[in-house]
Design an enzyme around this catalytic site. Structure first.
Site, PDB file in Angstrom:
ATOM      1  N   LYS A 155       2.286  -3.253  -0.193  1.00 38.36           N
ATOM      2  CA  LYS A 155       2.820  -2.073   0.436  1.00 38.36           C
ATOM      3  C   LYS A 155       3.248  -2.226   1.765  1.00 38.36           C
ATOM      4  O   LYS A 155       2.423  -2.923   2.464  1.00 38.36           O
ATOM      5  CB  LYS A 155       1.468  -1.014   0.191  1.00 38.36           C
ATOM      6  CG  LYS A 155       1.881   0.415   0.799  1.00 38.36           C
ATOM      7  CD  LYS A 155       0.732   1.312   0.473  1.00 38.36           C
ATOM      8  CE  LYS A 155      -0.508   1.584   1.511  1.00 38.36           C
ATOM      9  NZ  LYS A 155      -0.098   1.584   3.013  1.00 38.36           N
ATOM     10  N   SER A 168      -6.652  -0.500   6.628  1.00 38.64           N
ATOM     11  CA  SER A 168      -7.706   0.466   7.214  1.00 38.64           C
ATOM     12  C   SER A 168      -8.750  -0.621   6.984  1.00 38.64           C
ATOM     13  O   SER A 168      -9.829   0.010   7.923  1.00 38.64           O
ATOM     14  CB  SER A 168      -7.701   1.852   6.463  1.00 38.64           C
ATOM     15  OG  SER A 168      -8.008   1.662   4.914  1.00 38.64           O
ATOM     16  N   GLU A 189       1.571  10.240   3.630  1.00 32.31           N
ATOM     17  CA  GLU A 189       0.535  10.349   4.509  1.00 32.31           C
ATOM     18  C   GLU A 189       0.521  11.482   5.327  1.00 32.31           C
ATOM     19  O   GLU A 189       1.601  11.787   6.137  1.00 32.31           O
ATOM     20  CB  GLU A 189       0.150   9.213   5.079  1.00 32.31           C
ATOM     21  CG  GLU A 189      -1.105   9.344   5.961  1.00 32.31           C
ATOM     22  CD  GLU A 189      -1.862   8.114   6.335  1.00 32.31           C
ATOM     23  OE1 GLU A 189      -1.563   6.868   5.949  1.00 32.31           O
ATOM     24  OE2 GLU A 189      -2.815   8.135   7.006  1.00 32.31           O
TER      25      GLU A 189
HETATM   26  N1  MHF Z   1     -11.283   5.464   7.519  1.00 36.44           N
HETATM   27  C1  MHF Z   1      -9.875   5.849   7.481  1.00 36.44           C
HETATM   28  N2  MHF Z   1      -9.481   6.743   6.903  1.00 36.44           N
HETATM   29  C2  MHF Z   1      -8.032   6.940   6.818  1.00 36.44           C
HETATM   30  O1  MHF Z   1      -7.852   8.132   6.074  1.00 36.44           O
HETATM   31  C3  MHF Z   1      -7.414   6.141   7.478  1.00 36.44           C
HETATM   32  C4  MHF Z   1      -7.876   5.101   8.390  1.00 36.44           C
HETATM   33  N3  MHF Z   1      -9.334   5.112   8.062  1.00 36.44           N
HETATM   34  N4  MHF Z   1      -7.185   4.337   9.131  1.00 36.44           N
HETATM   35  C5  MHF Z   1      -5.990   4.311   8.882  1.00 36.44           C
HETATM   36  C6  MHF Z   1      -5.358   5.819   8.797  1.00 36.44           C
HETATM   37  C7  MHF Z   1      -5.459   6.547   9.926  1.00 36.44           C
HETATM   38  N5  MHF Z   1      -5.942   8.118   9.433  1.00 36.44           N
HETATM   39  C8  MHF Z   1      -6.009   9.055  10.028  1.00 36.44           C
HETATM   40  C9  MHF Z   1      -6.976   9.082  10.906  1.00 36.44           C
HETATM   41  C10 MHF Z   1      -7.299  10.208  11.616  1.00 36.44           C
HETATM   42  C11 MHF Z   1      -6.576  11.292  11.488  1.00 36.44           C
HETATM   43  C12 MHF Z   1      -6.918  12.754  12.282  1.00 36.44           C
HETATM   44  O2  MHF Z   1      -8.254  12.571  12.622  1.00 36.44           O
HETATM   45  N6  MHF Z   1      -5.945  13.612  12.602  1.00 36.44           N
HETATM   46  C13 MHF Z   1      -6.569  14.602  13.013  1.00 36.44           C
HETATM   47  C14 MHF Z   1      -6.189  14.796  14.639  1.00 36.44           C
HETATM   48  C15 MHF Z   1      -4.984  13.967  15.159  1.00 36.44           C
HETATM   49  C16 MHF Z   1      -4.750  14.210  16.546  1.00 36.44           C
HETATM   50  O3  MHF Z   1      -5.358  13.270  17.366  1.00 36.44           O
HETATM   51  O4  MHF Z   1      -3.913  14.907  17.116  1.00 36.44           O
HETATM   52  C17 MHF Z   1      -5.659  15.822  12.430  1.00 36.44           C
HETATM   53  O5  MHF Z   1      -6.052  16.809  12.652  1.00 36.44           O
HETATM   54  O6  MHF Z   1      -4.794  15.794  11.795  1.00 36.44           O
HETATM   55  C18 MHF Z   1      -5.589  11.192  10.427  1.00 36.44           C
HETATM   56  C19 MHF Z   1      -5.414  10.129   9.816  1.00 36.44           C
HETATM   57  C20 MHF Z   1      -5.556   7.716   8.226  1.00 36.44           C
HETATM   58  N7  MHF Z   1      -5.951   6.394   7.783  1.00 36.44           N
HETATM   59  C1  KIV Z   2      -4.907   5.099   3.429  1.00 36.74           C
HETATM   60  C2  KIV Z   2      -4.235   4.110   2.828  1.00 36.74           C
HETATM   61  C3  KIV Z   2      -2.645   4.821   2.195  1.00 36.74           C
HETATM   62  C4  KIV Z   2      -3.764   3.056   3.579  1.00 36.74           C
HETATM   63  O1  KIV Z   2      -2.544   2.641   3.928  1.00 36.74           O
HETATM   64  C5  KIV Z   2      -4.829   2.055   3.927  1.00 36.74           C
HETATM   65  O2  KIV Z   2      -5.997   2.354   3.551  1.00 36.74           O
HETATM   66  O3  KIV Z   2      -4.435   1.423   4.830  1.00 36.74           O
HETATM   67 MG    MG Z   3      -2.501   1.143   5.436  1.00 35.23          MG
END
Ligand code: MHF
Ligand code: KIV
Ligand code: MG
Length: 287
Positions: free
Chosen positions: A118, A50, A187
């Protein structure tokens, strides 16, 4: 405040032994200075891919190169002393074969001093997890919403909210656990499914958006600090550092423009015995 006492760095087996006990506390860390601040409070520091999105402005984690992961991991190892440092294998560095995965994961451990890697994936990564573990590389698995597959999923969205999806994720959990993973990131999974998986496997489940039923929790540090412009629903912001930075920088800009900064306390005067001779050039002097 719960600073953990320590004598030496936690290992992958130390984390594995926490199954079913006090929850495992994990956070991402990308730099030496944040790693040093976070380390006393956590069991595990993840150098997550991330960082590509948070630190380098990519839209997804897909473009992140292995060399970038290694640079950040070196900094996190230097900055920390107690937490197990786990490094994300980035997209393209491990999927092709167990041999390619071993070569790249060995580079990570050799060049960074981290304690584990990981990688994302369930049943289809089990053979690789076994291959690495058998050859001395502890592996943390990552199932559920796997961000490196965003181009297959279409977006970052929660999984397992219908019972019909459960079997696939339960098979993934069983497969990576049987293959020798010491822990697994789970996740964005529905609470009921995360609870079932946590009961079904003998290794700790570390949840992110997967409820309090997991054996531990992880978040992206910048998200909980209030530094990320948009955060997923599963994030709790424990501070508003984005606002704090804006306020500080705005005050600095005002002070520079009004010559309030630097003040006398930020300025080097001439030494005492030279003071009387010191005649500054007028500000408008031409050369
Ligand atoms: N800053 C950051 N935090 C994170 O937790 C994270 C990252 N980056 N980058 C890699 C992944 C991507 N992640 C994410 C990013 C966005 C959503 C999110 O906003 N989901 C919404 C809408 C999804 C859609 O478009 O349908 C949801 O309600 O689940 C979830 C996980 C978790 N991880
Ligand atoms: C959110 C965690 C689990 C991750 O894979 C990341 O930060 O890339
Ligand atoms: Mg990751």
């Amino acid at each position: 405040m719960s600073v953990q006492s320590h004598t030496k760095r936690l290992t992958a087996p130390d984390i594995a032994r926490k199954k079913g006990g006090e929850p495992v506390v994990a956070l991402t860390a990308y730099h030496a200075h944040t790693a040093k601040i976070v380390d006393p409070f956590v069991d595990l520091l993840l150098v997550g891919d991330s960082l590509g999105m948070v630190m380098h402005g990519y839209e997804t984690t897909v473009p992140v190169p292995l060399d970038l992961m290694i640079r950040h991991a070196q900094a996190v190892v230097r900055g920390s002393e107690k937490g197990l440092v786990v490094v994300d294998m980035p997209f393209g560095s491990y999927e092709e074969s167990p041999q390619v995965a071993f070569r790249n994961a060995a580079r990570v451990l050799k060049e960074t001093g981290a304690g584990a890697v990981k990688l994302e994936g369930g049943t289809h990564m089990a053979e690789t997890i076994q291959y690495l573990t058998d050859r001395g590389i502890p592996v943390m698995a990552h199932i559920g919403m796997t961000p490196q597959s965003v181009n297959v999923f279409g977006s970052f969205k929660a999984q397992g909210r219908r019972r019909s999806e459960w079997a696939k994720f339960e098979e993934d959990a069983r497969a990576i656990s049987d293959a020798g993973a010491f822990a697994v990131v789970v996740e964005a999974l529905a609470e009921l499914l995360a609870a079932r998986i946590t009961r079904q496997i003998p290794i700790p489940t570390i949840g992110i958006g997967a409820s309090a039923e997991c054996d531990g929790q992880i978040l992206v540090l910048e998200d909980l600090l209030g530094l990320s412009p948009r955060v997923p629903k599963f994030v709790k912001e424990y501070a508003q550092l984005g606002d704090a930075i804006r306020n500080a920088v705005s005050a600095y800009a005002d002070d520079v423009r009004s010559r309030q900064f630097p003040g006398d306390e930020n300025t080097y005067p001439m030494l005492d015995d030279e003071e009387s001779e010191a005649q500054p050039e007028p500000k408008t002097a031409s050369r």
